[in-house]
Design a protein around this motif. Structure first.
Motif, PDB file in Angstrom:
ATOM      1  N   GLU A   1       1.782  21.352  51.253  1.00 40.60           N
ATOM      2  CA  GLU A   1       2.127  20.236  50.366  1.00 40.60           C
ATOM      3  C   GLU A   1       1.784  18.930  51.065  1.00 40.60           C
ATOM      4  O   GLU A   1       1.974  18.802  52.279  1.00 40.60           O
ATOM      5  CB  GLU A   1       3.625  20.260  50.056  1.00 40.60           C
ATOM      6  CG  GLU A   1       4.080  21.482  49.290  1.00 40.60           C
ATOM      7  CD  GLU A   1       3.798  21.359  47.809  1.00 40.60           C
ATOM      8  OE1 GLU A   1       3.805  20.233  47.294  1.00 40.60           O
ATOM      9  OE2 GLU A   1       3.556  22.412  47.178  1.00 40.60           O
ATOM     10  N   HIS A   2       1.303  17.969  50.286  1.00 39.35           N
ATOM     11  CA  HIS A   2       1.066  16.645  50.846  1.00 39.35           C
ATOM     12  C   HIS A   2       2.405  16.047  51.245  1.00 39.35           C
ATOM     13  O   HIS A   2       3.367  16.100  50.473  1.00 39.35           O
ATOM     14  CB  HIS A   2       0.412  15.724  49.814  1.00 39.35           C
ATOM     15  CG  HIS A   2      -0.995  16.084  49.535  1.00 39.35           C
ATOM     16  ND1 HIS A   2      -2.033  15.301  49.930  1.00 39.35           N
ATOM     17  CD2 HIS A   2      -1.552  17.141  48.904  1.00 39.35           C
ATOM     18  CE1 HIS A   2      -3.170  15.850  49.554  1.00 39.35           C
ATOM     19  NE2 HIS A   2      -2.908  16.977  48.929  1.00 39.35           N
TER      20      HIS A   2
ATOM     21  N   SER B   1       5.309  13.629  51.494  1.00 37.80           N
ATOM     22  CA  SER B   1       5.718  12.515  50.646  1.00 37.80           C
ATOM     23  C   SER B   1       6.385  11.469  51.527  1.00 37.80           C
ATOM     24  O   SER B   1       7.487  11.673  52.016  1.00 37.80           O
ATOM     25  CB  SER B   1       6.680  13.020  49.577  1.00 37.80           C
ATOM     26  OG  SER B   1       7.189  11.952  48.849  1.00 37.80           O
TER      27      SER B   1
ATOM     28  N   CYS C   1       8.263   8.052  45.184  1.00 37.83           N
ATOM     29  CA  CYS C   1       7.865   7.149  44.103  1.00 37.83           C
ATOM     30  C   CYS C   1       6.770   7.817  43.286  1.00 37.83           C
ATOM     31  O   CYS C   1       6.296   8.887  43.619  1.00 37.83           O
ATOM     32  CB  CYS C   1       7.412   5.801  44.648  1.00 37.83           C
ATOM     33  SG  CYS C   1       5.973   5.911  45.710  1.00 37.83           S
ATOM     34  N   ASP C   2       6.379   7.137  42.227  1.00 35.31           N
ATOM     35  CA  ASP C   2       5.399   7.713  41.310  1.00 35.31           C
ATOM     36  C   ASP C   2       3.950   7.386  41.683  1.00 35.31           C
ATOM     37  O   ASP C   2       3.046   7.725  40.939  1.00 35.31           O
ATOM     38  CB  ASP C   2       5.672   7.214  39.885  1.00 35.31           C
ATOM     39  CG  ASP C   2       7.004   7.740  39.373  1.00 35.31           C
ATOM     40  OD1 ASP C   2       7.422   8.818  39.823  1.00 35.31           O
ATOM     41  OD2 ASP C   2       7.613   7.053  38.526  1.00 35.31           O
ATOM     42  N   THR C   3       3.738   6.728  42.800  1.00 32.57           N
ATOM     43  CA  THR C   3       2.375   6.367  43.175  1.00 32.57           C
ATOM     44  C   THR C   3       1.669   7.541  43.830  1.00 32.57           C
ATOM     45  O   THR C   3       2.293   8.484  44.308  1.00 32.57           O
ATOM     46  CB  THR C   3       2.360   5.163  44.141  1.00 32.57           C
ATOM     47  OG1 THR C   3       3.049   5.544  45.326  1.00 32.57           O
ATOM     48  CG2 THR C   3       3.003   3.952  43.507  1.00 32.57           C
ATOM     49  N   THR C   4       0.355   7.454  43.866  1.00 26.07           N
ATOM     50  CA  THR C   4      -0.450   8.484  44.506  1.00 26.07           C
ATOM     51  C   THR C   4      -0.207   8.447  46.007  1.00 26.07           C
ATOM     52  O   THR C   4      -0.199   7.365  46.604  1.00 26.07           O
ATOM     53  CB  THR C   4      -1.944   8.221  44.227  1.00 26.07           C
ATOM     54  OG1 THR C   4      -2.126   8.105  42.828  1.00 26.07           O
ATOM     55  CG2 THR C   4      -2.809   9.329  44.780  1.00 26.07           C
ATOM     56  N   PRO C   5      -0.005   9.615  46.632  1.00 26.44           N
ATOM     57  CA  PRO C   5       0.214   9.604  48.087  1.00 26.44           C
ATOM     58  C   PRO C   5      -1.040   9.097  48.806  1.00 26.44           C
ATOM     59  O   PRO C   5      -2.151   9.208  48.282  1.00 26.44           O
ATOM     60  CB  PRO C   5       0.493  11.062  48.433  1.00 26.44           C
ATOM     61  CG  PRO C   5      -0.012  11.852  47.284  1.00 26.44           C
ATOM     62  CD  PRO C   5      -0.005  10.953  46.086  1.00 26.44           C
ATOM     63  N   PRO C   6      -0.860   8.525  49.991  1.00 22.71           N
ATOM     64  CA  PRO C   6      -2.025   8.047  50.733  1.00 22.71           C
ATOM     65  C   PRO C   6      -2.946   9.221  51.080  1.00 22.71           C
ATOM     66  O   PRO C   6      -2.501  10.365  51.148  1.00 22.71           O
ATOM     67  CB  PRO C   6      -1.429   7.424  51.999  1.00 22.71           C
ATOM     68  CG  PRO C   6      -0.076   8.029  52.130  1.00 22.71           C
ATOM     69  CD  PRO C   6       0.371   8.388  50.745  1.00 22.71           C
ATOM     70  N   PRO C   7      -4.243   8.941  51.285  1.00 19.81           N
ATOM     71  CA  PRO C   7      -5.151  10.040  51.628  1.00 19.81           C
ATOM     72  C   PRO C   7      -4.757  10.686  52.958  1.00 19.81           C
ATOM     73  O   PRO C   7      -4.196  10.023  53.835  1.00 19.81           O
ATOM     74  CB  PRO C   7      -6.517   9.359  51.728  1.00 19.81           C
ATOM     75  CG  PRO C   7      -6.245   7.912  51.879  1.00 19.81           C
ATOM     76  CD  PRO C   7      -4.894   7.650  51.279  1.00 19.81           C
TER      77      PRO C   7
END
Length: 172
Positions: free
Chosen positions: A69-70, A72, A76-82
């Motif tokens: 899993e990436h 977290s 929040c609802d933003t895209t996780p950083p690369p």
């Protein structure tokens, strides 16, 4: 290839080289979507061929093990950083040096092919037997060290760099 498959591929190279040399090996992921494994000791030609064969064969582990899993960082609802690559975690100079080495690297299939014909150039009937033999050794190594490969691949996937053997961290 996706990041998880590249991570399994490079982790297999790293674990194979570590098993064969008994020394530490570093694997990296790069911004171009590729990766590399860096044995700290030179390998004998047969060991180098086994290491080269282990990477592509370990890609099949993606069918049984899913990518981690990436992480977290914030809920929040933003895209996780690369996820990191060696270019984002190493110094600019180190990353540039590694890139120049990778560009000069020999692809796995070429390493294996060269080993298969080395010393028996005039005996093409032996090339396929040597290929089958090196593949069987690499498959056996992957089966014997599957958990180590998957663990190294998970670390590599999340951090962009892994050193094998993976150091266990104390809970304290």
């Amino acid at each position: 290839m996706n990041r998880w498959i590249v991570s399994l591929h490079e982790a297999a190279h790293a674990v194979a080289a570590c098993v064969l040399t008994g020394t530490r090996v570093v694997a990296t992921l790069h911004q171009n979507g590729g990766g590399a494994a860096w044995p700290l000791d030179d390998l004998a030609p047969t060991d180098n061929a086994i290491m080269a064969a282990a990477g592509p064969l370990a890609e099949a582990l993606a069918e049984r093990y899913s990518a981690p899993e990436h992480p977290s960082l914030v809920a929040c609802d933003t895209t996780p950083p690369p996820l990191p690559t060696v270019e984002t975690v190493a110094t600019v100079r180190t990353a540039a040096e590694l890139r120049s080495i990778v560009v000069r690297g020999i692809p796995d299939h070429v390493v294996i092919a060269r080993w298969c014909i080395a010393g028996v150039e005039k005996q093409p009937e032996r090339w396929a037997h040597r290929h089958a033999w090196i593949q069987s050794l690499a498959k056996r190594l992957i089966r014997s060290h599957e958990k180590s490969i998957v663990e190294a691949a998970r670390v590599l996937y999340l951090r962009g760099v892994v050193s094998v053997p993976v150091e266990e961290r104390n809970a304290s």
